[in-house]
Design an enzyme around this catalytic site. Structure first.
Site, short mmCIF file in Angstrom:
data_model
loop_
_atom_site.label_atom_id
_atom_site.label_comp_id
_atom_site.label_asym_id
_atom_site.label_seq_id
_atom_site.Cartn_x
_atom_site.Cartn_y
_atom_site.Cartn_z
N ASN A 179 0.61 -1.41 0.05
CA ASN A 179 -0.02 0.09 0.05
C ASN A 179 0.88 1.10 -0.10
O ASN A 179 0.36 2.35 -0.44
CB ASN A 179 -0.91 -0.05 1.12
CG ASN A 179 -0.32 0.14 2.38
OD1 ASN A 179 0.89 -0.57 2.72
ND2 ASN A 179 -1.00 -0.05 3.56
N LYS A 202 13.13 -5.97 0.30
CA LYS A 202 12.11 -6.93 -0.67
C LYS A 202 10.76 -6.15 -0.79
O LYS A 202 9.95 -6.48 0.20
CB LYS A 202 11.69 -8.50 -0.17
CG LYS A 202 11.27 -9.31 -1.24
CD LYS A 202 10.42 -10.36 -0.54
CE LYS A 202 9.09 -10.05 -0.16
NZ LYS A 202 8.03 -9.70 -0.91
N GLY A 254 3.35 -5.48 7.28
CA GLY A 254 2.53 -6.48 6.41
C GLY A 254 1.33 -6.95 7.62
O GLY A 254 1.16 -6.09 8.55
N SER A 255 0.80 -7.85 7.06
CA SER A 255 -0.47 -8.16 8.17
C SER A 255 0.14 -8.93 9.42
O SER A 255 1.48 -9.56 9.38
CB SER A 255 -1.23 -9.24 7.30
OG SER A 255 -0.50 -10.43 6.84
N VAL A 256 -0.71 -9.21 10.21
CA VAL A 256 -0.38 -10.04 11.47
C VAL A 256 -0.03 -11.37 11.27
O VAL A 256 1.32 -11.62 11.80
CB VAL A 256 -1.60 -9.94 12.36
CG1 VAL A 256 -1.25 -10.69 13.68
CG2 VAL A 256 -1.96 -8.40 13.06
N PRO A 257 -0.81 -12.04 10.51
CA PRO A 257 -0.32 -13.29 10.43
C PRO A 257 1.06 -13.77 9.59
O PRO A 257 1.99 -14.43 10.17
CB PRO A 257 -1.31 -14.18 9.46
CG PRO A 257 -2.54 -13.32 9.53
CD PRO A 257 -2.19 -11.93 9.77
N THR A 258 1.42 -12.56 8.94
CA THR A 258 2.86 -12.89 8.00
C THR A 258 3.78 -12.30 9.39
O THR A 258 4.75 -12.96 9.29
CB THR A 258 2.75 -12.17 6.83
OG1 THR A 258 1.81 -12.24 5.90
CG2 THR A 258 4.15 -12.43 6.12
N GLU A 276 5.59 -3.76 11.62
CA GLU A 276 4.50 -2.66 11.49
C GLU A 276 3.25 -3.59 10.92
O GLU A 276 3.44 -3.88 9.60
CB GLU A 276 4.82 -1.82 10.59
CG GLU A 276 6.00 -0.60 11.12
CD GLU A 276 5.60 0.18 12.06
OE1 GLU A 276 4.35 0.19 12.82
OE2 GLU A 276 6.36 0.88 12.64
N CYS A 310 -3.09 0.86 7.13
CA CYS A 310 -2.99 -0.04 8.24
C CYS A 310 -3.65 0.97 9.57
O CYS A 310 -4.28 0.07 10.44
CB CYS A 310 -1.58 -0.47 8.55
SG CYS A 310 -0.45 1.11 8.50
N GLU A 412 -9.95 -6.61 10.15
CA GLU A 412 -9.36 -5.83 9.04
C GLU A 412 -9.77 -5.75 7.94
O GLU A 412 -9.56 -6.63 7.21
CB GLU A 412 -7.96 -5.50 9.28
CG GLU A 412 -7.17 -4.39 8.32
CD GLU A 412 -5.65 -4.56 8.50
OE1 GLU A 412 -5.17 -5.73 8.29
OE2 GLU A 412 -4.96 -3.57 8.75
N GLU A 489 8.81 3.05 13.74
CA GLU A 489 9.43 3.80 12.57
C GLU A 489 9.22 5.22 12.99
O GLU A 489 8.33 5.66 13.33
CB GLU A 489 9.11 3.29 11.47
CG GLU A 489 9.22 1.70 11.07
CD GLU A 489 8.97 1.26 9.55
OE1 GLU A 489 7.81 1.62 9.36
OE2 GLU A 489 9.86 0.65 9.06
N1 LIG Z 1 1.83 -0.93 10.54
C1 LIG Z 1 1.95 -0.63 9.31
O1 LIG Z 1 2.81 0.41 9.28
C2 LIG Z 1 1.40 -1.18 8.10
C3 LIG Z 1 1.42 -0.31 6.89
C4 LIG Z 1 1.00 -1.01 5.91
C5 LIG Z 1 0.28 -2.24 5.74
N2 LIG Z 1 0.22 -2.52 6.97
C6 LIG Z 1 -0.40 -3.94 6.93
O2 LIG Z 1 -0.11 -4.76 5.73
C7 LIG Z 1 -1.36 -5.60 5.51
C8 LIG Z 1 -1.32 -5.25 4.02
O3 LIG Z 1 -0.08 -5.87 3.27
P1 LIG Z 1 0.06 -7.15 2.44
O4 LIG Z 1 -1.29 -7.50 2.17
O5 LIG Z 1 1.21 -6.94 1.51
O6 LIG Z 1 0.62 -7.99 3.83
P2 LIG Z 1 1.30 -9.48 3.61
O7 LIG Z 1 1.54 -9.68 5.09
O8 LIG Z 1 0.46 -10.36 2.81
O9 LIG Z 1 2.60 -9.19 3.24
C9 LIG Z 1 3.61 -8.42 3.27
C10 LIG Z 1 4.95 -8.43 2.78
O10 LIG Z 1 5.34 -9.93 3.57
C11 LIG Z 1 5.78 -10.56 2.42
N3 LIG Z 1 5.71 -12.06 2.96
C12 LIG Z 1 4.57 -12.80 2.84
N4 LIG Z 1 4.91 -14.21 3.49
C13 LIG Z 1 6.07 -13.96 4.15
C14 LIG Z 1 6.75 -14.84 5.04
N5 LIG Z 1 6.32 -15.81 5.32
N6 LIG Z 1 8.18 -14.49 5.61
C15 LIG Z 1 8.50 -13.27 4.99
N7 LIG Z 1 7.67 -12.18 4.18
C16 LIG Z 1 6.57 -12.58 3.80
C17 LIG Z 1 4.82 -10.47 0.84
O11 LIG Z 1 5.76 -10.79 -0.19
C18 LIG Z 1 4.89 -8.91 1.52
O12 LIG Z 1 6.14 -8.29 0.87
C19 LIG Z 1 -2.41 -5.11 6.33
O13 LIG Z 1 -2.58 -5.96 7.38
C20 LIG Z 1 -1.73 -3.72 6.84
O14 LIG Z 1 -2.80 -3.43 8.02
C21 LIG Z 1 0.81 -2.23 8.14
#
Ligand SMILES: NC(=O)c1ccc[n+]([C@@H]2O[C@H](COP(=O)([O-])OP(=O)(O)OC[C@H]3O[C@@H](n4cnc5c(N)ncnc54)[C@H](O)[C@@H]3O)[C@@H](O)[C@H]2O)c1
Length: 515
Positions: A179, A202, A254-258, A276, A310, A412, A489
């Site tokens: 995003n 990455k 990224g997301s909480v599960p990742t 984050e 997010c 979310e 950050e």
């Molecule tokens: N807190 C913040 O600053 C912030 C900012 C932006 C987005 N987000 C969160 O990000 C999410 C949306 O983004 P998304 O769909 O790209 O998230 P995502 O967790 O699907 O992917 C994020 C990144 O992680 C990588 N990834 C996937 N599996 C991985 C693994 N097992 N090990 C290492 N890397 C892996 C992906 O390729 C991608 O680059 C939402 O939950 C959003 O709230 C948080």
């Protein structure tokens, strides 16, 4: 449009939204990694590992690139490892000067960056321009901090003393979401480099372009080769980075599960992580608030980047006594937002990142309606007049008649969906606002100064707002409580997350050993 034909190094893109043709006859555009100071192709291209990146606005193929496997990740990490010695030995001022030049180059190329950010993300160009500035701000801000990163002197008995040093960690890895691609590349690389680390990034597999452009900028500014590297790919590439023995730290967005997987992968090597993650933030509007400002805050808190943010205040709690006024103003302003071509300056809602995300949002909306929510405005798929715009567009949506245990209120959504919840008392609303596993952001609108601080003091969120929402400044730490993350950050505190403290005892007398 000013950019009918743009030439990127190694890739020529013709037409405003045309499919890219490359120097490689449009077959495998392989130059999207950045290693040792140049755009490179993976050394052993594997046709089964080609990633197709679609343009959100059109749904057309934007670019094809090669996923980075173990060899390529290792090549990037080794490049960063070799560069570390030289970079970490420079003074903070020397590092700062290079970073300042990089910030200036981005300023000079900001329209080009914004153009590509919009094509990559589908977000409106006016927002992409702001995002470019958030990366510039980070590079300038951390370049300013670099010369003042220092330790402490601690006097001890009999003239002895100790001192501490803040040393870089080594090779830091960054992993970004789709995003805010350039912002994440900037927010992670700038503090890493300012502190004397080298860096491998990455970007998300959906938004690979501007992180590579940033590499070119750093090199042009004089950053030694290998200090900033980019590898492309999805989760597997990310895992390889997290598990690489020569990576000292992972900063993940990224997301909480990742995030949980990243933390587990880093745990094997006892690496520090900055996480984050996602959110489901509350915004509380008291009856005494300036309602126009509160409506503006609720919209800022929900509709930037098509709602794919997010920290969004997706749960807007409104004191019941002003509900009708608040809602009518909110709906009136929301319905006026222009949905469509992200390249138009007056568009306020662009394209969703991809079909799956749009489907997910529409599924949440269907579920919400079944659970009793009422659509006050929006929430529909929009088809722009321009037949080229075949991406997914959703009109910004306000849901009323919501209650706290609806799925749309608890999870979310990551789309332009704002849920309105009524409340009667301060005590009640604080408890409801905190009733979530997330804790990224929270806000309150009120003209009662005492209440504002009292409510914020009880809010379980890392980034809080009084009488505004979703504003950011690089000098101010950003990050979450609870499952929304670890570390911060931005702000001076970030130096702590990219350095380690070395303690040195200095004996000025004789050794007093009881042996
Ligand atoms: N807190 C913040 O600053 C912030 C900012 C932006 C987005 N987000 C969160 O990000 C999410 C949306 O983004 P998304 O769909 O790209 O998230 P995502 O967790 O699907 O992917 C994020 C990144 O992680 C990588 N990834 C996937 N599996 C991985 C693994 N097992 N090990 C290492 N890397 C892996 C992906 O390729 C991608 O680059 C939402 O939950 C959003 O709230 C948080």
């Amino acid at each position: 449009m000013w950019l009918q034909q743009v030439v990127l190094r190694g890739v020529q893109v013709v037409g405003r939204r045309g499919v890219c043709t490359t120097v490689n006859n449009g077959k495998l555009p392989l130059h999207f990694n950045y290693i040792n100071g140049e755009r490179v192709s993976p050394l052993n291209p594997d046709p089964s590992q080609v990633m197709k990146v679609l343009e959100p606005a059109t749904g057309d193929l934007l670019i094809e690139l090669q996923t980075s496997g173990p060899d390529e990740v290792n090549r990037a990490v080794q490049s960063a490892k070799e560069a570390f010695n030289e970079w970490s030995q420079l003074t903070g001022l020397q590092r700062s000067r290079i970073m300042q030049r990089a910030a200036q180059i981005i300023k000079d190329r900001q329209e080009e960056f914004a153009y590509w950010e919009t094509r990559d993300t589908g977000k409106p160009i006016y927002e992409a321009r702001m995002d470019i500035w958030t990366a510039i701000d980070a590079i300038e801000y951390f370049s300013g901090l670099a010369p003042s990163i220092a330790g402490q002197h601690v006097p001890l008995a009999n003239g002895s003393f100790a001192y501490t040093k803040r040393e870089p960690l080594g090779v830091c890895a960054g992993i970004g979401a789709w995003n805010y691609p350039i912002q994440m590349a900037g927010w992670k690389s700038a503090p890493a480099l300012a502190c004397g680390n080298t860096f491998v990034f990455k970007p998300s597999q959906f938004t690979p372009i501007t992180a590579v452009m940033l590499g070119e900028v750093y090199t042009e500014a004089g950053l030694p080769h290998g200090c900033y590297n980019v590898v492309q790919g999805a989760g597997e590439t990310g895992t390889l980075l997290c598990e690489h023995p020569d990576v000292a730290k992972v900063s993940f967005t990224g997301s909480v599960p990742t995030g949980s997987k990243v933390m587990a992968a880093a745990a094997g090597g006892i690496k520090t992580v900055t996480l984050e993650l996602g959110g489901k933030s509350p915004l509380i509007v008291f009856a005494d608030a300036n309602l126009d400002n509160a409506v503006g805050g609720a919209m800022l808190g929900n509709f930037l980047s098509q709602g794919e943010v997010c920290s969004n205040a997706t749960r807007v709690f409104v004191e019941n006594s002003v509900m009708d006024q608040f809602l009518s103003r909110l709906v009136e302003r929301t319905a006026r937002m222009k949905v469509g071509d992200p390249m138009d300056d007056d568009t306020r809602v662009g394209a969703m990142i991809h079909q799956d995300q749009a489907d997910k949002v529409m599924t949440y909306l269907e579920g919400a309606k079944k659970e009793g929510a009422v659509v006050a405005c929006g929430g529909e798929m929009v088809t722009p007049d321009d037949p080229q715009l075949k991406g997914c567009y959703i009109s910004p949506c306000v849901l009323t008649n919501c209650h706290d245990d609806m799925t749309v209120v608890r999870e979310e959504v990551f789309g332009p969906v704002l849920s309105i919840l009524g409340f009667d008392t301060e005590e009640e609303v604080i408890e409801r606002a905190n009733d979530t596993e997330f804790g990224l952001a929270g806000g309150v609108f009120t003209n009662d100064l005492t209440r504002a601080h009292r409510v914020i003091a009880q809010m379980q969120a890392g980034t809080c707002y009084i009488n505004n929402f979703n504003i950011i400044d690089v000098a101010v730490p950003f990050g979450g409580f609870k499952k929304s993350g670890l570390g911060r950050e931005n702000g001076v505190v970030t130096v702590e997350y990219y350095t380690q403290v070395k303690t040195v005892y200095v004996e000025m007398g004789d050794v007093d050993a009881p042996f």
